[in-house]
Design a protein around this motif. Structure first.
Motif, PDB file in Angstrom:
ATOM      1  N   ILE A   1      46.405  -1.085  30.937  1.00 35.12           N
ATOM      2  CA  ILE A   1      47.041  -0.340  32.025  1.00 35.12           C
ATOM      3  C   ILE A   1      46.787  -1.115  33.309  1.00 35.12           C
ATOM      4  O   ILE A   1      45.650  -1.214  33.782  1.00 35.12           O
ATOM      5  CB  ILE A   1      46.463   1.084  32.152  1.00 35.12           C
ATOM      6  CG1 ILE A   1      46.611   1.832  30.822  1.00 35.12           C
ATOM      7  CG2 ILE A   1      47.129   1.850  33.278  1.00 35.12           C
ATOM      8  CD1 ILE A   1      45.909   3.172  30.792  1.00 35.12           C
TER       9      ILE A   1
ATOM     10  N   PRO B   1      46.011   0.791  37.888  1.00 31.67           N
ATOM     11  CA  PRO B   1      45.923   2.213  37.496  1.00 31.67           C
ATOM     12  C   PRO B   1      46.155   3.188  38.651  1.00 31.67           C
ATOM     13  O   PRO B   1      46.674   4.286  38.440  1.00 31.67           O
ATOM     14  CB  PRO B   1      44.498   2.340  36.941  1.00 31.67           C
ATOM     15  CG  PRO B   1      43.751   1.174  37.493  1.00 31.67           C
ATOM     16  CD  PRO B   1      44.741   0.075  37.628  1.00 31.67           C
TER      17      PRO B   1
ATOM     18  N   ARG C   1      49.657   4.630  39.096  1.00 29.32           N
ATOM     19  CA  ARG C   1      50.211   5.493  38.047  1.00 29.32           C
ATOM     20  C   ARG C   1      50.205   6.954  38.504  1.00 29.32           C
ATOM     21  O   ARG C   1      49.231   7.439  39.070  1.00 29.32           O
ATOM     22  CB  ARG C   1      49.393   5.356  36.755  1.00 29.32           C
ATOM     23  CG  ARG C   1      49.313   3.926  36.215  1.00 29.32           C
ATOM     24  CD  ARG C   1      50.663   3.454  35.731  1.00 29.32           C
ATOM     25  NE  ARG C   1      50.664   2.061  35.325  1.00 29.32           N
ATOM     26  CZ  ARG C   1      50.997   1.643  34.105  1.00 29.32           C
ATOM     27  NH1 ARG C   1      51.333   2.532  33.174  1.00 29.32           N
ATOM     28  NH2 ARG C   1      51.006   0.362  33.821  1.00 29.32           N
TER      29      ARG C   1
ATOM     30  N   GLN D   1      40.510  10.812  32.364  1.00 27.51           N
ATOM     31  CA  GLN D   1      40.965   9.609  33.053  1.00 27.51           C
ATOM     32  C   GLN D   1      39.791   8.667  33.322  1.00 27.51           C
ATOM     33  O   GLN D   1      38.797   9.066  33.923  1.00 27.51           O
ATOM     34  CB  GLN D   1      41.625   9.981  34.388  1.00 27.51           C
ATOM     35  CG  GLN D   1      43.003  10.608  34.263  1.00 27.51           C
ATOM     36  CD  GLN D   1      44.059   9.582  33.872  1.00 27.51           C
ATOM     37  OE1 GLN D   1      43.809   8.378  33.848  1.00 27.51           O
ATOM     38  NE2 GLN D   1      45.245  10.078  33.533  1.00 27.51           N
TER      39      GLN D   1
END
Length: 572
Positions: free
Chosen positions: A13, A16, A19, A71
């Motif tokens: 990812i 980040p 996002r 997360q």
């Protein structure tokens, strides 16, 4: 053969923080923390969804301990805050809210993360230098020859958690108890390396808070104590009570089948052999003139009866929590085996007596020199008691930290707004060499300064939960609150009474301005001053060491998260 699933490649990812899922999670966490902040913070009820314990709290240690965070970015944040709380016990919500503020404000800037990190570290050093200077207007010296500042510090901690459900009388009562308990833990004879003692909290739920009290020494619950019967205890020639402390089980079931097979000769009983060994230990204790035996675990009824018949008080099921303070208080060495007793393992006590509290009976162990005490803590419900226990432990730890560094910071949002005003003032007149050293332009520096100060001010704004308007004055840089819907007038002194920390009143000719949120606040006119005289009444104070650490942890964690370019997750 079972089918084997092919290994999946790791998930990469990039960037980040750009996002939506990460931004949304960060916003939700920030909202939870901000709505929990301060004396008017909203309570949160946490449970696992499949039954079990339900926790009602607004305290950071309980919130972050019960929240399930998936997360990776938020895991870094919560782990940093929890580590801070484990070391300082206080300012957890401050640290978490400030960290979220730094991330939210810095990531929207059109400045490279590396440059943001360098400038923000410079701003942090300005804050720390200011907080540690004598000229700082938001710190208070703590004088241990007077209890006034200590009372303010403890009261501020007790009133910051609404789940404790305390009224003013209860707050005053607990404040005096916490201070009394802390004074018990301070050694009477100061040595080169003096070590503070410990306060052991004894739970009594379902009783009034004002029934709480403090005892010097330790309380050990003994339901079998007979009321009205005099407590006869064997004493030594020096009129002291010799004591033995066992950390091993004395129940007679010392052999554990899981540890392996034991070969026993025909006609030999393990139980009888174990009991004979226990009684042999009992005879040795009586011979050594021991007057009190305390066992962490269970004691065999026959051994207990034998000891009592020979004038020895026997207390079992003491639990692990009292072992360390009990050993320290009496000088006893915990005995980990029933097969060997050393004369050097015994400790001594000045006296023992029986204390009755509610429906519970306790054996009160009184030492010669008191550095250990017992706080019998009461509250009406289990939920309120759990929160109150955490708050009292925090208060004790804060007092210990204050002994090491006898300073406190102004609470009620005043330290945050004062620091923001100070940073704006300092950054307005920097020499060109500063920008050269930081390898940035003046515009970039000012943009980061604005984000840094808005993050500090967002913590102060988080104290408002009912739509109050938050102001700051142009002289001291303190935080003020006015009711929602107040008209925008030039004479705010008609609507404000005193600042958030209680240091300043509305008697001076001050001018105020709104903390405008995302658009920031204009720079203060000159360096924020130190108040010349405080308003009569208690101050709201914060722990100096905890808040300074929280400020550093918040920025360092935010900078770490801002510098993340990839998250790599194993999918197997």
């Amino acid at each position: 053969m079972s089918r084997l699933e092919a290994k999946k490649p790791p998930l990469f990812i990039s960037e980040p923080l750009t996002r939506d899922a990460v931004s949304q999670s960060l916003s939700v966490l920030s909202g939870i923390l901000k709505s929990s902040y301060g004396p008017a913070g909203r309570l949160k009820q946490l449970h696992n969804g499949v039954g079990g314990c339900v926790c009602t709290t607004s305290q950071s240690s309980a919130l972050l301990g019960h929240l399930s965070v998936s997360q990776p970015v938020l895991r870094v944040l919560t782990a940093s805050v929890r580590n801070h709380v484990s070391r300082f016990s206080d300012c957890g919500l401050f640290t978490a809210i400030l960290c979220c503020g730094f991330i939210e404000n810095f990531r929207s800037l059109n400045v490279a993360p590396f440059t943001v990190v360098k400038i923000s570290k410079h701003l942090l050093s300005l804050c720390m230098d200011h907080l540690k200077s004598e000229a700082c207007g938001c710190r208070v010296s703590v004088d241990f020859s007077s209890v006034e500042t200590l009372v303010c510090l403890v009261r501020s901690i007790l009133t910051s958690k609404p789940a404790c459900m305390l009224n003013k009388t209860e707050v005053d009562h607990l404040t005096s108890l916490v201070l009394k308990a802390f004074i018990f833990t301070v050694p009477c004879h100061v040595e080169t390396n003096a070590v503070l003692g410990k306060c052991v909290i004894v739970p009594v739920k379902g009783r009034r808070v004002v029934d709480s009290t403090v005892f010097p020494g330790l309380l050990i619950e003994m339901p079998e104590i007979q009321l009205g019967k005099p407590l006869a205890v064997k004493r030594t020639d020096s009129n002291m009570i010799k004591m033995a402390l066992f950390s091993v089980s004395m129940s007679g079931d010392g052999w554990n089948p899981e540890e392996g097979t034991v070969a026993v000769h025909h006609g030999i009983s393990l139980e009888v052999s174990e009991l004979n060994q226990l009684l042999s230990v009992g005879k040795q204790l009586v011979k050594d003139e021991v007057g009190l035996v305390v066992c962490q675990k269970v004691m065999h009824p026959s051994l207990k009866q034998y000891l009592q018949e020979n004038g020895v008080i026997a207390a079992d099921r003491a639990g692990l929590s009292v072992m360390e303070p009990l050993g320290r208080m009496t000088g006893s060495q915990p005995i980990a085996s029933i097969h060997s007793l050393s004369p050097g393992c015994y400790g001594s006590l000045k006296d023992v007596c029986v204390e009755n509290f509610a429906s519970k009976h306790f054996l009160h162990l009184i030492p010669e020199d008191t550095v250990i005490c017992s706080l019998v803590l009461c509250n009406r419900s289990e939920t309120a008691w759990d929160e109150l226990k955490r708050v009292c432990e925090t208060a004790e730890h804060v007092l210990q930290l204050t002994v090491k560094e006898p300073l406190a910071l102004l609470g009620g949002g005043c330290t945050e707004t004062h620091l923001a005003s100070y940073i704006r003032y300092k950054s307005s007149s920097l020499p060109a060499s500063t920008f050269k050293d930081l390898d940035c332009s003046q515009t970039q520096y000012q943009v980061v300064v604005d984000g840094f100060c808005r993050s500090l001010e967002s913590v102060a704004r988080s104290l408002s939960h009912d739509g109050e308007e938050i102001l700051t004055d142009m002289v001291y840089g303190h935080c003020w609150s006015v009711p929602s819907g107040s008209p925008c007038v030039s004479k705010w002194s008609d609507f404000v009474s005193k600042c958030g920390c209680g240091m300043n009143g509305n008697t001076e000719d001050l001018s105020w301005m709104f903390l405008q949120g995302p658009s920031g606040s204009p720079a203060i006119q000159g360096c924020p001053k130190e108040p010349s005289a405080k308003v009569a009444g208690p101050l709201t104070l914060d722990c100096f060491a905890a808040k300074c650490s929280g400020l550093q942890v918040a920025l360092e964690t935010a900078n770490l998260i801002l510098d993340l370019s990839y998250i790599i997750e194993d999918q197997n």
